[in-house]
Design a protein around this motif. Sequence first.
Motif, PDB file in Angstrom:
ATOM      1  N   ARG A 208       0.725  -1.090   0.047  1.00  8.90           N
ATOM      2  CA  ARG A 208      -0.086   0.064  -0.048  1.00  8.90           C
ATOM      3  C   ARG A 208       0.932   1.302  -0.135  1.00  8.90           C
ATOM      4  O   ARG A 208       0.662   2.120  -0.667  1.00  8.90           O
ATOM      5  CB  ARG A 208      -0.891   0.152   1.165  1.00  8.90           C
ATOM      6  CG  ARG A 208      -1.883   1.249   1.266  1.00  8.90           C
ATOM      7  CD  ARG A 208      -2.980   1.468   0.328  1.00  8.90           C
ATOM      8  NE  ARG A 208      -3.726  -0.045   0.248  1.00  8.90           N
ATOM      9  CZ  ARG A 208      -4.770   0.043   0.709  1.00  8.90           C
ATOM     10  NH1 ARG A 208      -5.372   0.877   1.497  1.00  8.90           N
ATOM     11  NH2 ARG A 208      -5.455  -0.966   0.452  1.00  8.90           N
ATOM     12  N   VAL A 209       1.996   1.346   0.657  1.00  7.81           N
ATOM     13  CA  VAL A 209       2.920   2.544   0.830  1.00  7.81           C
ATOM     14  C   VAL A 209       3.492   2.549  -0.545  1.00  7.81           C
ATOM     15  O   VAL A 209       3.574   3.750  -1.168  1.00  7.81           O
ATOM     16  CB  VAL A 209       4.058   2.136   1.765  1.00  7.81           C
ATOM     17  CG1 VAL A 209       5.114   3.275   1.621  1.00  7.81           C
ATOM     18  CG2 VAL A 209       3.379   2.494   3.426  1.00  7.81           C
ATOM     19  N   LEU A 210       3.731   1.598  -1.324  1.00  9.55           N
ATOM     20  CA  LEU A 210       4.267   1.722  -2.698  1.00  9.55           C
ATOM     21  C   LEU A 210       3.572   2.272  -3.574  1.00  9.55           C
ATOM     22  O   LEU A 210       3.642   3.179  -4.215  1.00  9.55           O
ATOM     23  CB  LEU A 210       4.723   0.468  -3.153  1.00  9.55           C
ATOM     24  CG  LEU A 210       5.742  -0.448  -2.532  1.00  9.55           C
ATOM     25  CD1 LEU A 210       5.910  -1.920  -3.357  1.00  9.55           C
ATOM     26  CD2 LEU A 210       7.058   0.290  -2.719  1.00  9.55           C
ATOM     27  N   ASP A 211       2.154   2.078  -3.703  1.00  8.54           N
ATOM     28  CA  ASP A 211       1.143   2.365  -4.277  1.00  8.54           C
ATOM     29  C   ASP A 211       0.676   3.915  -4.072  1.00  8.54           C
ATOM     30  O   ASP A 211       0.174   4.625  -4.989  1.00  8.54           O
ATOM     31  CB  ASP A 211       0.066   1.455  -4.625  1.00  8.54           C
ATOM     32  CG  ASP A 211       0.243   0.154  -5.327  1.00  8.54           C
ATOM     33  OD1 ASP A 211       1.501   0.143  -6.078  1.00  8.54           O
ATOM     34  OD2 ASP A 211      -0.229  -0.877  -4.820  1.00  8.54           O
TER      35      ASP A 211
ATOM     36  N   GLN B  88       0.045  -0.379  -9.025  1.00 13.94           N
ATOM     37  CA  GLN B  88      -1.059  -1.229  -8.144  1.00 13.94           C
ATOM     38  C   GLN B  88      -0.127  -2.628  -8.024  1.00 13.94           C
ATOM     39  O   GLN B  88       0.282  -3.306  -9.044  1.00 13.94           O
ATOM     40  CB  GLN B  88      -2.255  -1.497  -8.755  1.00 13.94           C
ATOM     41  CG  GLN B  88      -3.208  -2.236  -7.744  1.00 13.94           C
ATOM     42  CD  GLN B  88      -4.521  -2.280  -8.148  1.00 13.94           C
ATOM     43  OE1 GLN B  88      -4.938  -2.494  -9.247  1.00 13.94           O
ATOM     44  NE2 GLN B  88      -5.412  -2.180  -7.163  1.00 13.94           N
ATOM     45  N   HIS B  89       0.333  -2.925  -6.760  1.00 16.87           N
ATOM     46  CA  HIS B  89       0.784  -4.176  -6.251  1.00 16.87           C
ATOM     47  C   HIS B  89      -0.213  -5.093  -5.389  1.00 16.87           C
ATOM     48  O   HIS B  89      -0.710  -4.439  -4.458  1.00 16.87           O
ATOM     49  CB  HIS B  89       2.097  -4.018  -5.368  1.00 16.87           C
ATOM     50  CG  HIS B  89       3.115  -3.148  -6.235  1.00 16.87           C
ATOM     51  ND1 HIS B  89       3.159  -1.658  -6.607  1.00 16.87           N
ATOM     52  CD2 HIS B  89       4.361  -3.754  -6.841  1.00 16.87           C
ATOM     53  CE1 HIS B  89       4.020  -1.563  -7.319  1.00 16.87           C
ATOM     54  NE2 HIS B  89       4.839  -2.492  -7.591  1.00 16.87           N
ATOM     55  N   ILE B  90      -0.309  -6.083  -6.008  1.00 10.52           N
ATOM     56  CA  ILE B  90      -1.242  -7.019  -5.003  1.00 10.52           C
ATOM     57  C   ILE B  90      -0.453  -8.030  -4.547  1.00 10.52           C
ATOM     58  O   ILE B  90       0.084  -8.948  -5.380  1.00 10.52           O
ATOM     59  CB  ILE B  90      -2.392  -7.356  -5.965  1.00 10.52           C
ATOM     60  CG1 ILE B  90      -3.131  -6.312  -6.550  1.00 10.52           C
ATOM     61  CG2 ILE B  90      -3.213  -8.508  -5.144  1.00 10.52           C
ATOM     62  CD1 ILE B  90      -4.249  -6.598  -7.650  1.00 10.52           C
ATOM     63  N   ALA B  91      -0.651  -8.416  -3.378  1.00  9.15           N
ATOM     64  CA  ALA B  91       0.060  -9.556  -2.730  1.00  9.15           C
ATOM     65  C   ALA B  91      -1.057 -10.717  -2.386  1.00  9.15           C
ATOM     66  O   ALA B  91      -2.090 -10.409  -1.804  1.00  9.15           O
ATOM     67  CB  ALA B  91       0.758  -9.208  -1.261  1.00  9.15           C
ATOM     68  N   SER B  92      -0.983 -11.806  -2.854  1.00  7.34           N
ATOM     69  CA  SER B  92      -1.844 -12.846  -2.711  1.00  7.34           C
ATOM     70  C   SER B  92      -1.093 -14.037  -2.278  1.00  7.34           C
ATOM     71  O   SER B  92      -0.068 -14.383  -2.729  1.00  7.34           O
ATOM     72  CB  SER B  92      -2.716 -13.176  -3.995  1.00  7.34           C
ATOM     73  OG  SER B  92      -2.085 -13.505  -5.012  1.00  7.34           O
ATOM     74  N   ASP B  93      -2.017 -15.067  -1.808  1.00  2.00           N
ATOM     75  CA  ASP B  93      -1.500 -16.320  -1.472  1.00  2.00           C
ATOM     76  C   ASP B  93      -0.299 -16.566  -0.694  1.00  2.00           C
ATOM     77  O   ASP B  93       0.499 -17.264  -1.039  1.00  2.00           O
ATOM     78  CB  ASP B  93      -1.121 -17.361  -2.707  1.00  2.00           C
ATOM     79  CG  ASP B  93      -2.494 -17.449  -3.536  1.00  2.00           C
ATOM     80  OD1 ASP B  93      -3.611 -17.537  -3.111  1.00  2.00           O
ATOM     81  OD2 ASP B  93      -2.337 -17.324  -4.719  1.00  2.00           O
ATOM     82  N   VAL B  94      -0.345 -15.565   0.492  1.00  2.00           N
ATOM     83  CA  VAL B  94       0.948 -15.361   1.362  1.00  2.00           C
ATOM     84  C   VAL B  94       1.261 -16.851   2.019  1.00  2.00           C
ATOM     85  O   VAL B  94       0.150 -17.246   2.569  1.00  2.00           O
ATOM     86  CB  VAL B  94       0.466 -14.279   2.243  1.00  2.00           C
ATOM     87  CG1 VAL B  94       1.857 -14.149   3.107  1.00  2.00           C
ATOM     88  CG2 VAL B  94       0.353 -12.891   1.488  1.00  2.00           C
TER      89      VAL B  94
END
Length: 159
Positions: free
Chosen positions: A19-22, A68-74
């Motif tokens: 979120r900080v990146l975007d 937009q960076h999305i983190a999934s399947d952590v």
Amino acid sequence: MTTQTDHTEISMLISRFFRVLDERKFEGDWARSYFTDDVRTVTPIGASDGIEAMEHTSEALERYARTQHIASDVLVDVEAVSGRAGASWNAPMTHVHHDTTLQSRGEDANPLLTVGGYYEAELRRMREGRRISRMSVRAIWTTGEPPVLPPEIQPTPAE
């Protein structure tokens, strides 16, 4: 053994970092909220050492109008005795080119550089909570063109 608390804490750190990146909220010592002072990062354009290297993240993102960076399947793995933790996650990443980039490339220029990849990280427990001490990103696929990089930045050859 990884607990639900471990998984939640690490997943939230990753989500807040993206979120900080975007949002491009790079005020003060922002990087210390996510990384150790001796962090090592490896990206498709090279490796960096130390918290000061993370300050260059804002420069890299300025090459785009928006991201937009999305983190999934952590996935999280914590060693019970040492407390050391590892994490990996999938990351679709969309980068929107500046209008000036598109104008220089012509009428049919693709406005997006989209990357599909994954991150891997090692984390340490600090007084303030967990922080990333090692992080790498691997691009698996891309569409679109990257921005024109300054001459001092040369991409790392593919392995």
